[in-house]
Design an enzyme around this catalytic site. Structure first.
Site, short mmCIF file in Angstrom:
data_model
loop_
_atom_site.label_atom_id
_atom_site.label_comp_id
_atom_site.label_asym_id
_atom_site.label_seq_id
_atom_site.Cartn_x
_atom_site.Cartn_y
_atom_site.Cartn_z
N ASN A 157 2.69 2.72 -7.56
CA ASN A 157 1.65 1.87 -7.40
C ASN A 157 0.65 2.21 -8.56
OD1 ASN A 157 -0.73 0.47 -6.78
ND2 ASN A 157 -0.88 1.42 -4.78
N ARG B 120 4.49 -2.01 -6.45
CA ARG B 120 3.67 -2.66 -5.85
C ARG B 120 3.04 -3.54 -7.30
NH1 ARG B 120 -2.57 -1.69 -4.93
NH2 ARG B 120 -3.27 -3.37 -3.70
N HIS C 258 -3.25 -7.09 0.53
CA HIS C 258 -2.84 -6.14 1.66
C HIS C 258 -1.44 -6.81 2.36
CE1 HIS C 258 -7.09 -4.75 1.99
NE2 HIS C 258 -6.55 -3.71 1.36
N ARG D 134 -17.47 -3.73 -1.20
CA ARG D 134 -17.54 -5.37 -1.60
C ARG D 134 -18.28 -5.81 -0.60
NH1 ARG D 134 -11.39 -5.04 -2.03
NH2 ARG D 134 -10.82 -4.03 -3.86
N GLU E 150 2.42 1.59 3.55
CA GLU E 150 2.80 0.49 2.51
C GLU E 150 3.88 1.09 1.52
OE1 GLU E 150 -0.86 -1.85 1.14
OE2 GLU E 150 -1.76 0.00 2.10
#
Ligand code: AMP
Length: 396
Positions: free
Chosen positions: A7, A90, A179, A240, A384
């Protein structure tokens, strides 16, 4: 077989080497501060973490250090790179081009490059990782697993924005969602774990971490999700803002004399839980401690988060005309007991009842609704890396 999961971020890189037969993690870690100075964290299964400060001017040196650590005589997890059978990457944005994972070819690299302007910080870094692995491990098959792919089943009514249509036609401005690897992994696991019918199931996945998104999944297919063209949309996150009135941007720009990129910086890095708590912290644990100590801003931040999640959940129940299971995952979803309790407190009208004892558990797969609850509520830890490993094996 052994799968190296990568990743790659702009200045960091996370990795895991997984034996796909046993699904055991053989070694994992990360490279940080690539291009600045450089630090490798490496941990072989069952051993302590090793931290090495070393120069990493580019991702190439970083990945080379990871490969050296993996094959090192003393603490390596494998004897040689021949034992790496495949690499799973990823990749953040697959645009409309990728609705599933793919084996990486020159054409795939070009197509990912064409999505770069949709994720200018992430996709170029992901591509660097792919190219460097190709150079350092020629012949080893590589697979791209996209954050956006799982959400490509959304219907037009869910992905179109109320904007001039030419923005979608010319620039592909639409909801993509992120996601996806986690939403896919957790929704599938929910069906198994809760004994739902895979052909007749309605699941809402609340992935609540530093970045958060919620998805509505019918019969294993995503029908809606909260993140949009970028990961800024949806629920309040660590830093965020999530959804706001877009007119706030012009209003604040005038008041504070900011340009559009400065406004975007505020919305991405200074808002959310961090902003709401007056700059106290973006980390839920800090806010919870402060709220318990009487800090009203921190308490409000947690309430805004839980209330916002409950409103999306309600919206998705309407979108799916019902729901069988609501699942919490990721750092906050798996661990933040008060957030789950607050969210569920809004769902009484659905006949949801919380099992408070079960909800007291952290980080484990567990049903947290009572046996007579009309909708099952569960915590399912996301993974993940394992999801990327499984996708990679399926393709090579
Ligand atoms: P993630 O991005 O999935 O790693 O999630 C990060 C978020 O999870 C942060 O806000 C953390 O405060 C929160 N988190 C992680 N561990 C815990 C915990 N044990 N209790 C409460 N929140 C946690």
């Amino acid at each position: 077989m052994n799968v190296l999961v990568i990743n790659c971020g702009s200045s960091s890189l996370k990795y895991q080497l997984i034996n796909s037969d046993t699904e055991e993690v053989l070694a994992k870690g990360l490279c940080e501060r690539i291009g600045i100075d450089g630090r490798l964290v490496y941990q072989k299964a069952g051993c302590d973490k090793e931290i090495t400060e070393a120069s990493m001017p580019t991702h190439k040196e970083a990945i080379q250090m990871v490969l050296d650590a993996l094959t090192n005589d003393k603490t390596g997890a494998i004897a040689s790179l021949k034992e790496v059978n495949a690499i799973g990457h990823r990749v953040v944005h697959g645009g409309e081009k990728f609705a599933s994972s793919v084996v990486i070819t020159d054409e795939v690299i070009q197509a990912v490059e064409e999505c770069n302007d949709l994720a200018p910080l992430h996709n170029p870094a992901n591509l660097i990782g792919i190219r460097v692995c190709g150079e350092l491990m020629p012949g080893v098959p590589q697979v791209a697993v996209f954050d956006t792919a799982f959400h490509q089943t959304m219907p037009a009514k869910a992905y179109l924005y109320g904007l001039p249509l030419e923005y979608y036609k010319n620039y592909k401005v639409r909801r993509y969602g992120f996601h996806g690897t986690s939403h896919s992994f957790v929704s599938k696991r929910a069906v198994e774990f809760l004994g739902l019918n895979p052909e007749d199931s309605k699941v809402i996945v609340c992935h609540l971490g530093n970045g958060s998104s919620i998805s509505a999944v019918v019969n294993g297919k995503c029908v809606d999700t909260t993140m949009g063209l970028t990961p800024l949309e949806g629920v309040v996150m660590g830093t965020r803002s999530g959804n706001i009135d877009p007119a706030i941007m012009e209003f604040i720009a005038k008041k504070e004399n900011l340009d559009i990129s400065q406004i975007m910086n505020v919305l991405n890095k200074k808002s959310g839980l961090f902003g709401l708590s007056g700059g106290l912290s973006s980390d839920f644990r800090d806010l919870n401690e402060a709220a318990e100590g009487g800090n009203q801003d921190a308490a409000n931040a947690i309430d805004v988060l839980a209330y916002g999640i409950a409103k999306f959940v309600g919206g998705y129940v309407a979108a799916m005309n019902g729901v069988d299971a609501i699942v919490f995952t990721a750092g906050i979803g798996e661990n933040a007991i008060p957030v789950r309790e607050k969210v569920v407190s809004y769902l009484g009208y659905l006949g949801v009842t919380l099992d408070k004892d079960a909800n007291g558990h952290r980080g484990e797969e567990i049903v947290i609704s009572t046996p007579d609850s009309k909708v099952k509520v569960a915590v399912i830890p996301t993974n993940e890396e394992l999801a990327i490993c499984r996708e990679t094996v399926a393709l090579v």
